[in-house]
Write an enzyme that holds these catalytic residues in place. Structure first.
Site, PDB file in Angstrom:
ATOM      1  N   ARG A   1      89.379  -9.076  30.951  1.00 43.33           N
ATOM      2  CA  ARG A   1      89.637  -8.034  32.178  1.00 43.33           C
ATOM      3  C   ARG A   1      88.626  -7.231  31.974  1.00 43.33           C
ATOM      4  O   ARG A   1      88.000  -6.399  30.968  1.00 43.33           O
ATOM      5  CB  ARG A   1      90.796  -7.608  31.879  1.00 43.33           C
ATOM      6  CG  ARG A   1      92.221  -8.656  31.956  1.00 43.33           C
ATOM      7  CD  ARG A   1      92.516  -9.381  33.219  1.00 43.33           C
ATOM      8  NE  ARG A   1      92.881  -8.682  34.225  1.00 43.33           N
ATOM      9  CZ  ARG A   1      92.934  -8.805  35.539  1.00 43.33           C
ATOM     10  NH1 ARG A   1      92.712  -9.947  35.722  1.00 43.33           N
ATOM     11  NH2 ARG A   1      93.878  -8.165  36.587  1.00 43.33           N
TER      12      ARG A   1
ATOM     13  N   ASP B   1      82.233 -12.234  33.098  1.00 40.17           N
ATOM     14  CA  ASP B   1      82.883 -12.633  34.480  1.00 40.17           C
ATOM     15  C   ASP B   1      83.741 -11.813  35.065  1.00 40.17           C
ATOM     16  O   ASP B   1      84.408 -12.157  36.164  1.00 40.17           O
ATOM     17  CB  ASP B   1      83.663 -14.048  33.783  1.00 40.17           C
ATOM     18  CG  ASP B   1      83.900 -14.804  35.294  1.00 40.17           C
ATOM     19  OD1 ASP B   1      83.095 -15.194  35.919  1.00 40.17           O
ATOM     20  OD2 ASP B   1      85.201 -15.098  35.330  1.00 40.17           O
TER      21      ASP B   1
ATOM     22  N   GLU C   1      85.666  -4.369  40.119  1.00 42.76           N
ATOM     23  CA  GLU C   1      85.409  -5.687  40.794  1.00 42.76           C
ATOM     24  C   GLU C   1      85.925  -5.682  42.214  1.00 42.76           C
ATOM     25  O   GLU C   1      85.601  -6.358  43.070  1.00 42.76           O
ATOM     26  CB  GLU C   1      85.429  -6.731  40.046  1.00 42.76           C
ATOM     27  CG  GLU C   1      87.023  -7.143  39.702  1.00 42.76           C
ATOM     28  CD  GLU C   1      87.196  -8.301  38.928  1.00 42.76           C
ATOM     29  OE1 GLU C   1      87.659  -9.201  39.211  1.00 42.76           O
ATOM     30  OE2 GLU C   1      86.505  -8.284  37.664  1.00 42.76           O
TER      31      GLU C   1
ATOM     32  N   HIS D   1      83.677 -13.471  38.591  1.00 42.39           N
ATOM     33  CA  HIS D   1      85.148 -13.854  38.356  1.00 42.39           C
ATOM     34  C   HIS D   1      85.332 -15.337  38.655  1.00 42.39           C
ATOM     35  O   HIS D   1      86.343 -15.649  39.306  1.00 42.39           O
ATOM     36  CB  HIS D   1      85.996 -12.964  38.895  1.00 42.39           C
ATOM     37  CG  HIS D   1      87.138 -12.696  38.206  1.00 42.39           C
ATOM     38  ND1 HIS D   1      88.080 -11.684  38.174  1.00 42.39           N
ATOM     39  CD2 HIS D   1      88.099 -13.779  37.761  1.00 42.39           C
ATOM     40  CE1 HIS D   1      89.275 -11.782  37.539  1.00 42.39           C
ATOM     41  NE2 HIS D   1      89.219 -13.159  37.169  1.00 42.39           N
ATOM     42  N   GLN D   2      84.423 -16.132  38.147  1.00 36.55           N
ATOM     43  CA  GLN D   2      84.602 -17.709  38.423  1.00 36.55           C
ATOM     44  C   GLN D   2      84.965 -18.412  37.359  1.00 36.55           C
ATOM     45  O   GLN D   2      85.008 -19.653  37.526  1.00 36.55           O
ATOM     46  CB  GLN D   2      83.039 -18.177  39.033  1.00 36.55           C
ATOM     47  CG  GLN D   2      82.009 -18.347  37.683  1.00 36.55           C
ATOM     48  CD  GLN D   2      80.569 -18.999  38.262  1.00 36.55           C
ATOM     49  OE1 GLN D   2      79.895 -18.028  38.834  1.00 36.55           O
ATOM     50  NE2 GLN D   2      80.381 -20.049  37.691  1.00 36.55           N
ATOM     51  N   ALA D   3      85.246 -18.053  36.332  1.00 36.31           N
ATOM     52  CA  ALA D   3      85.593 -18.642  35.014  1.00 36.31           C
ATOM     53  C   ALA D   3      86.736 -19.647  35.087  1.00 36.31           C
ATOM     54  O   ALA D   3      86.656 -20.744  34.609  1.00 36.31           O
ATOM     55  CB  ALA D   3      85.778 -17.772  33.822  1.00 36.31           C
ATOM     56  N   PHE D   4      87.638 -19.188  35.907  1.00 39.61           N
ATOM     57  CA  PHE D   4      89.008 -19.857  36.216  1.00 39.61           C
ATOM     58  C   PHE D   4      88.886 -21.036  37.135  1.00 39.61           C
ATOM     59  O   PHE D   4      89.602 -22.008  37.391  1.00 39.61           O
ATOM     60  CB  PHE D   4      89.984 -19.208  36.753  1.00 39.61           C
ATOM     61  CG  PHE D   4      89.884 -18.741  38.306  1.00 39.61           C
ATOM     62  CD1 PHE D   4      90.565 -19.428  39.207  1.00 39.61           C
ATOM     63  CD2 PHE D   4      88.870 -17.492  38.766  1.00 39.61           C
ATOM     64  CE1 PHE D   4      90.166 -18.887  40.503  1.00 39.61           C
ATOM     65  CE2 PHE D   4      88.880 -17.415  40.132  1.00 39.61           C
ATOM     66  CZ  PHE D   4      89.497 -18.072  40.930  1.00 39.61           C
TER      67      PHE D   4
END
Length: 333
Positions: free
Chosen positions: A234, A258, A263, A295-298
């Site tokens: 986070r 990420d 953000e 924030h694309q890791a998921f």
């Protein structure tokens, strides 16, 4: 039940539609939930929100006045929702506690390898027909010590992956996993020791009052000079200003993230035609030894499918009056 999905991204809507088997009255909006947008929920029973939506006390009060009884969070993190206030108001909240730990752990590894082996720089050079490698020297991951802050589902997968590279693994967590210790040689240590002995440190913890700004100037000072720092946990777990100071002094040689503490309103939006107003993020993006992803890791097909199916599982449980194993009410103290 009438359901409104806030902050619906175009890439996730097909997965949500595919996972819906029971509900005919659902609506999607790209609008984020805030005090100014709560009235969009009038006439609905359920709303679904994402990590960037505002679930603060004032917003929840307005939602309850509008008739909202349930909130389905399309993520594991729920620090953006005031759960105590939700309980007081009689709003039931559930999340998606596990969607794909592999997605995030593999992304953390991608950040490590991309920065270590100068993949971004290499790609730029060869597109300019520059095939020299004098500034592309990296290091072996084999035999390096890697510290993992937060050894939950994602951290555990990262342990397994890095064990395959032949790394020495240290973990910091309030709960120890005996299987990881025996099968993968993970050594649980204090945060101080982890920082002082690790060549690479990966942050995989959730955001709580105790982990907010966990990584600050004091902790950075304990790290090995030239450390690589990775954050796929986070954004608020890291004091960005202190990380920038560490990068400028050379204490930190690489920073891959990420997530970003500010953000909201930036990530998931196309701001290419606008001036970057955030000075901390601008400074990070201008640094050659920093790699930021939005924030694309998921964002894998498997994870998006699991998020969608679990979100509708939560909603279906509420509609049918069944026990919802993902409900967060019982976790509020």
């Amino acid at each position: 039940m009438k359901i409104l999905f806030y902050s619906t991204q175009r890439f996730e809507q097909p997965y949500l539609l595919k996972a819906n088997f029971l509900h005919n009255d659902i609506s999607f909006t790209e609008t984020a939930l805030s005090l100014d947008t709560t009235d969009e929920s009038i006439g609905y029973d359920v709303i679904s929100i994402f990590t960037s939506d505002d679930g603060s006390a004032d917003v929840l009060k307005r939602l309850r006045q509008n008739g909202i009884k349930f909130i389905a969070i399309r993520a594991a993190g729920h620090d953006n929702v005031d759960l105590k206030k939700a309980v007081e108001l009689g709003i039931r909240v559930a999340n998606v506690p596990e969607y794909s730990p592999y997605a995030v752990a593999e992304h953390a590894l991608a950040l490590i390898l991309s920065m270590n082996r100068k993949i971004i720089l290499s790609d730029r050079q060869v597109h300019l027909h520059n095939f020299t490698i004098s500034n592309l020297i990296g290091f072996d991951l084999h035999n390096k010590t890697i510290g993992i802050i937060g050894v939950g589902k994602i951290g555990s997968v990262l342990v397994k992956i890095l064990h395959g590279f032949g790394c020495h693994l240290m973990g910091y967590d309030i709960q120890e996993n005996e299987k990881l210790k025996h099968q993968y040689g993970l050594e649980y240590v204090t945060l101080t020791r982890l920082c002082s002995e690790s060549n690479i440190i990966s942050i995989n913890t959730c955001l709580t009052p105790k982990t907010r700004y966990l990584v600050d100037s004091k902790l950075i000072a304990l790290m090995q000079r030239g450390v690589m720092l990775i954050n796929t946990g986070r954004g608020g777990c890291v004091n960005t200003a202190d990380v920038i100071a560490g990068l400028e002094s050379g204490q930190i040689s690489y920073y891959g993230a990420d997530v970003y503490e500010n953000e909201k309103g930036i990530f998931f939006h196309d701001l290419s035609d606008k001036k970057m107003e955030d000075p901390l993020l601008k400074k990070l993006l201008d640094m050659p030894n920093v790699l930021i992803t939005p924030h694309q890791a998921f964002a894998t097909k498997e994870a998006l499918s699991n998020i969608a199916s679990t979100t509708f599982y939560n909603i279906d449980c509420w509609e049918k009056g069944k026990t919802n194993k993902h409900e967060l009410r019982s976790k509020v103290i």
